[in-house]
Every structure is written in C-alpha cells, then in structure tokens.
Design an enzyme around this catalytic site. Structure first.
Site, PDB file in Angstrom:
ATOM      1  N   LYS A  69      -1.758   1.766   0.895  1.00  0.00           N
ATOM      2  CA  LYS A  69      -2.504   0.733   0.163  1.00  0.00           C
ATOM      3  C   LYS A  69      -3.749   0.226   0.897  1.00  0.00           C
ATOM      4  O   LYS A  69      -4.696  -0.211   0.261  1.00  0.00           O
ATOM      5  CB  LYS A  69      -1.595  -0.457  -0.165  1.00  0.00           C
ATOM      6  CG  LYS A  69      -0.575  -0.153  -1.245  1.00  0.00           C
ATOM      7  CD  LYS A  69       0.208  -1.403  -1.586  1.00  0.00           C
ATOM      8  CE  LYS A  69       1.163  -1.158  -2.731  1.00  0.00           C
ATOM      9  NZ  LYS A  69       1.783  -2.408  -3.194  1.00  0.00           N
ATOM     10  N   ASP A 105      -1.092  -5.984  -7.994  1.00  0.00           N
ATOM     11  CA  ASP A 105       0.123  -6.651  -7.490  1.00  0.00           C
ATOM     12  C   ASP A 105       0.073  -8.157  -7.744  1.00  0.00           C
ATOM     13  O   ASP A 105       1.079  -8.777  -8.093  1.00  0.00           O
ATOM     14  CB  ASP A 105       0.300  -6.383  -5.997  1.00  0.00           C
ATOM     15  CG  ASP A 105       0.793  -4.964  -5.714  1.00  0.00           C
ATOM     16  OD1 ASP A 105       1.486  -4.391  -6.572  1.00  0.00           O
ATOM     17  OD2 ASP A 105       0.465  -4.441  -4.642  1.00  0.00           O
TER      18      ASP A 105
END
Ligand code: ATR
Length: 273
Positions: A69, A105
C-alpha cells in the site's frame, strides 16, 4: 471470455476476500464481461507489475493490499487527495496508460460506522498509529470527530496526531479510553489465534461503539469483551465491504450492490467459524 479484468495484488493474497466481494457485485448487476482475480506480487516484482499494468488494455482496476500500500505510491502517475494525505494507496485505476491511485479505506471506516453513530463532535479513541490508523484518523477527522490516538510506541502516536491535528493519549489510560464514545482498533492485536485485546482492562463500557479493523477472526477478543459489557460492536468485515464497494464504483462506474456483496462475504466468513 472476460473483457474487463480487475485484480487484487498482495503477498500473501490467497485468503483475500476481495474476489468474493467484487465477483458478487458483478453477478448481482449482470456484468458478465467482468472478472476479478487474485495475483500474488512479491515486493521486488512491484515495479514490473506497475509497468505491465500501464501497458495493459483490459485491466480496469487493481485492489492493493499488504505489503504494497505504501510502496506502490512512487510507481503511480497521480494520487487523489486522501491517498496523498493518508500516505497509502489501496486502489489503482489505469486510464490511457496512466495509473491513478486512490485510498478507499477511509470511506470504508465511515460507512461501517454510519449506521451506528453520528461522528460529528463525537469523541473517538483510535488505537494504533500505523498505515491503517492513518486512514481511520483521516476519515474520522473529515467526519468532524474529536480523535485521540493511543499507541504502544508513543512517538508514533504523536507523529500521527500532529499530521491530522488531533490529540494523543496513553495506551495504558483505561479511564480516558472509557470516556470515548467510539473506540477503533487499527492494530493487528487480536488477529489469528492470539487471545489478546489492544485495550487495557476497564476501557470498555455500555453505550460505546467498538470497531475492530481486524476481521480474522470475525469475533475478536476486543469485540467479545465489548459485547459482554453492552457496547455496540462493528466488525472489521464491514470496513472491508465498504472499501470494496467504493472500489467497485471506481472500477465499473456503477453503484455497488452492497447487500449482495455483504451476503457473499458473510457466507465465506461464517463458513470458517
Ligand atoms: P498497518 O499498516 O497494518 O497499520 P503498521 O503500519 O505496521 O501496520 O502498524 C501496526 C500498528 O499496530 C502500530 O500502531 C503498532 O504499534 P507500534 O507503533 O508500537 O509498533 C501496532 N501493534 C502491532 N503489534 C502490537 C502489539 N503487540 N501491541 C500493541 N500494538 C501493536
């Protein structure tokens, strides 16, 4: 034959629930030409993956999971505002040879909490100060919450709090965490078979909302303790669902069929219990 491909990349990736979520979305909307697959990408292969993705003409979206990420960011052409501020990308959309990175997210965090609390003005304790915590704190601050960060390593909590202009507490201070209306665990404590909780004894109470980003196991010690004292629990699977729903929209341009996606995910999750 699928015309449009989407992928989740990670290492390991074989237990990812992303294929289940996205495939359920395609099926519910009758998107027969779409197919979603998991692809293991080792850290050293990430630059080559990005180069191939830039040249591919059928990949419409990539979900990015651990450990990529942060590393993927320098290989992309553009970042959306939240991804840049959070310092992590969980979503790539290829577009005419360019790669755009997003972070969904934080949207997953807010959507998971939406049915159970109004975050505006609410006191929220965030446990942890890593990459996941940054997405939580960004989202919570956007929603108007008063966030306090608690972390095992205090220096990292201070750094995160400075970045998003919020407060810092001591992880051992059960009374302070107990005063929060919402408690969010962003650490890996409670994952797997470990019987551990990320909060000290006495930190939970009735009337609180307790949200665990850990979704494996489904019922963590934190959530079992929370339910036992009469708190409202939010499972990590809800964050997983809603971050995937936001990706689905970016990839397909269609609103995600959230109920069908949840049903497919929960079938897999509950089979493992
Ligand atoms: P992620 O990107 O998944 O958030 P990370 O950036 O490595 O992963 O962050 C992990 C977080 O979990 C950190 O806040 C870490 O605390 P430290 O900053 O003190 O390392 C926290 N964490 C991991 N294991 C922990 C443990 N056993 N007890 C308390 N906190 C823990």
């Amino acid at each position: 034959m699928a015309r449009y491909a989407c992928l989740v990349i990670g290492d390991p990736v074989e237990h990812s629930l992303s294929p289940v979520l996205h495939d359920a979305g395609y099926e519910a909307l009758g998107l027969k030409e779409w197919k979603y697959a998991a692809q293991r990408v080792l850290p050293e292969a990430l630059p080559a993956f990005a180069a191939n993705l830039r040249r591919s003409d059928d990949v419409r979206g990539v979900s990015v999971t651990m450990p990529h990420k942060e590393a993927i960011m320098s290989l992309l052409d553009e970042l959306d505002g939240p991804a840049a501020l959070i310092g992590a990308v969980n979503t790539i959309v290829p577009d005419g040879g360019r790669l755009r990175g997003y972070n969904t997210d934080w949207l997953g965090v807010l959507e998971a909490l939406r049915p159970v609390c109004n975050l505006s003005g609410e006191r929220v304790a965030v446990i942890g100060a890593g990459g996941a915590a940054r997405a939580f704190v960004y989202g919570l601050v956007q929603a108007g919450a008063k966030v306090t960060v608690y972390n095992r390593t205090p220096g990292k909590a201070e750094e995160l709090a400075r970045r998003f202009d919020c407060a810092v507490g001591e992880l051992g201070d059960a009374a302070a965490i107990r005063e929060a209306g919402v408690v969010c665990n962003t650490t890996s404590v409670g994952m797997g078979d470990g019987p551990a909780s990320p909060v000290p004894e006495g930190a939970l109470r009735a009337g609180q909302v307790v949200f665990d980003a850990v979704y494996n196991p489904y019922e963590t010690k934190l959530l079992r303790d929370a339910a036992a004292v009469g708190a409202t629990v939010v499972h990590g699977t809800e964050m997983l669902l809603h971050q995937a729903a936001a990706q689905f929209r970016l990839f397909t341009g269609r609103a995600a069929p959230v109920e069908q996606m949840r049903a497919a995910m929960m079938k897999v999750v509950l089979e493992k219990l």
